[in-house]
Design an enzyme around this catalytic site. Structure first.
Site, PDB file in Angstrom:
ATOM      1  N   ARG A 160       0.806  -1.238   0.000  1.00  0.00           N
ATOM      2  CA  ARG A 160       0.000   0.000   0.000  1.00  0.00           C
ATOM      3  C   ARG A 160       0.838   1.286   0.000  1.00  0.00           C
ATOM      4  O   ARG A 160       0.457   2.287   0.583  1.00  0.00           O
ATOM      5  CB  ARG A 160      -0.956   0.029   1.210  1.00  0.00           C
ATOM      6  CG  ARG A 160      -1.909  -1.108   1.279  1.00  0.00           C
ATOM      7  CD  ARG A 160      -2.858  -1.220   0.090  1.00  0.00           C
ATOM      8  NE  ARG A 160      -3.538  -2.485   0.152  1.00  0.00           N
ATOM      9  CZ  ARG A 160      -3.121  -3.580  -0.512  1.00  0.00           C
ATOM     10  NH1 ARG A 160      -2.084  -3.539  -1.333  1.00  0.00           N
ATOM     11  NH2 ARG A 160      -3.765  -4.707  -0.387  1.00  0.00           N
ATOM     12  N   SER A 209     -10.391   1.397   3.439  1.00  0.00           N
ATOM     13  CA  SER A 209      -9.733   1.084   4.709  1.00  0.00           C
ATOM     14  C   SER A 209      -8.911   2.280   5.161  1.00  0.00           C
ATOM     15  O   SER A 209      -8.111   2.814   4.409  1.00  0.00           O
ATOM     16  CB  SER A 209      -8.787  -0.112   4.538  1.00  0.00           C
ATOM     17  OG  SER A 209      -9.523  -1.220   4.102  1.00  0.00           O
ATOM     18  N   GLU A 280      -3.683   4.499   5.970  1.00  0.00           N
ATOM     19  CA  GLU A 280      -3.451   4.248   4.545  1.00  0.00           C
ATOM     20  C   GLU A 280      -3.892   5.462   3.728  1.00  0.00           C
ATOM     21  O   GLU A 280      -3.317   5.776   2.694  1.00  0.00           O
ATOM     22  CB  GLU A 280      -4.274   3.009   4.155  1.00  0.00           C
ATOM     23  CG  GLU A 280      -4.133   2.579   2.713  1.00  0.00           C
ATOM     24  CD  GLU A 280      -4.934   1.297   2.433  1.00  0.00           C
ATOM     25  OE1 GLU A 280      -4.986   0.404   3.291  1.00  0.00           O
ATOM     26  OE2 GLU A 280      -5.510   1.217   1.334  1.00  0.00           O
TER      27      GLU A 280
END
Ligand SMILES: Cc1cc2nc3c(=O)[nH]c(=O)nc-3n(C[C@H](O)[C@H](O)[C@H](O)COP(=O)(O)OP(=O)(O)OC[C@H]3O[C@@H](n4cnc5c(N)ncnc54)[C@H](O)[C@@H]3O)c2cc1C
Length: 296
Positions: A160, A209, A280
């Site tokens: 990520r 998320s 994130e």
């Protein structure tokens, strides 16, 4: 190159939070993109590229940078000869449609990722065991200094994250795919979408998320559930009652509300599990921390 002033950026994000881009441009070709990033450098402005805004929290006061949205040929996609060749601004949904029509498989994992090709490279987006790193052949990166093709290693794609800097824009990318019957692709996509629908809020305004999964046997969502934060609300922002790692805009949320939740989540998990989960989502503009001493 037309530079627009005070374009509402929050509305271009999936969570629908935040203020305006003080300077905004929509380059359609590599030459226009190069012109835009050089203009920003000459003005001393940072560059921020927005894709579909599916992983971004924009400050309530907006952002004093040149914000770019790639359009025209920089948002087009074509699938042929085993490759998906797409502009950085091409939506994953469009790319998936093109690859399925061409009988090219390997991009199905992206069916649940509501972003663009460029956003996927920047975030090394992934799901269901696949990610950009696994299929990316190379990406054309444009900055005020130079333009050139980079390999996944040169892009520094890890979980990520990439090594791309804010002024570096993915103008195009080539993804290596494999022959697969369109019906098989369609069936896989239907299965993955059903899995997603069963596990996550799908009809809410969110940015996906919030936290990366830390090195722990529990996922970030499970940790947030364990500390009792599911459903917790500050102002118009709420931790999803369905999935602990999603923040929803439950009605007129401000960036400060979402940031307050982020801070509480981080402190709660740190106190309970001894690990501070890293977010994130990308924070854009001058965001004000609601609690002193909490570093995001
Ligand atoms: C409901 C939902 C589900 C999601 N599920 C997943 C998932 O399963 N897996 C996953 O990995 N992510 C998921 N996400 C997060 C998000 O969709 C991905 O990170 C996606 O790749 C972001 O793409 P974007 O185009 O929307 O980028 P944005 O959110 O607009 O931007 C994200 C970052 O990428 C940069 N960026 C965007 N375009 C470019 C470009 N052309 N060049 C350089 N930098 C660029 C931005 O500057 C910013 O730093 C989900 C989000 C939502 C809302």
């Amino acid at each position: 190159m037309n530079i627009e002033e005070n374009v509402l950026l929050g509305r271009m994000t999936t969570v629908g939070i935040g203020g305006a881009a003080h300077h905004f441009a929509r380059p359609q070709t590599v030459a226009e993109l190069e012109e835009a990033v050089r203009w920003a450098a000459a003005q001393g402005l940072e560059v921020f590229t927005i894709g579909l805004g599916s992983n971004v929290l924009v400050a309530d006061d907006g952002v004093d940078a040149l914000v770019l949205r790639l359009e025209g040929e920089l948002a087009a996609a074509e699938a042929k000869d085993g490759l998906l060749v797409a502009g950085g601004g091409a939506a994953n949904a469009v790319c998936l449609h093109r690859t399925r029509a061409a009988g090219l498989g390997g991009f199905e994992f992206a069916c649940a990722i509501p972003g663009t090709i460029g956003g996927g490279v920047r975030m090394n987006a992934g799901a269901y065991g696949g990610d950009w790193r696994g299929i990316l052949e190379r990406a054309l990166v444009v900055s005020a200094e130079d333009s050139g093709w980079r390999s996944p290693d040169e892009l520094g794609l890890v979980y990520r994250r990439s090594a791309l800097q804010p002024g570096e824009v993915v103008a195009r990318a080539e993804l290596r795919l494999e022959q697969k019957p369109p019906d098989e692709i369609k069936a896989t996509v239907a299965d993955l979408q059903a899995q997603r629908k069963a596990a996550q809020p799908t009809n809410k305004r969110t940015f996906g998320s919030v936290f990366k999964n830390p090195e722990h046997n529990l996922s970030a969502g499970r940790m947030l559930e364990a500390v009792g934060l599911k459903g917790h609300r500050i102002g118009g922002a709420q931790i999803s009652p369905r999935h602990g790692n999603f923040i929803e805009n439950a009605g007129d949320a401000r960036a400060a509300d979402a940031l307050g939740l982020l801070a509480e989540c981080r402190v709660g998990v740190l106190e309970e599990f001894g690990v501070g989960p890293l977010h994130e989502i990308r924070l854009v503009g001058d965001l004000h921390l609601p609690r002193a001493g909490v570093s995001l």
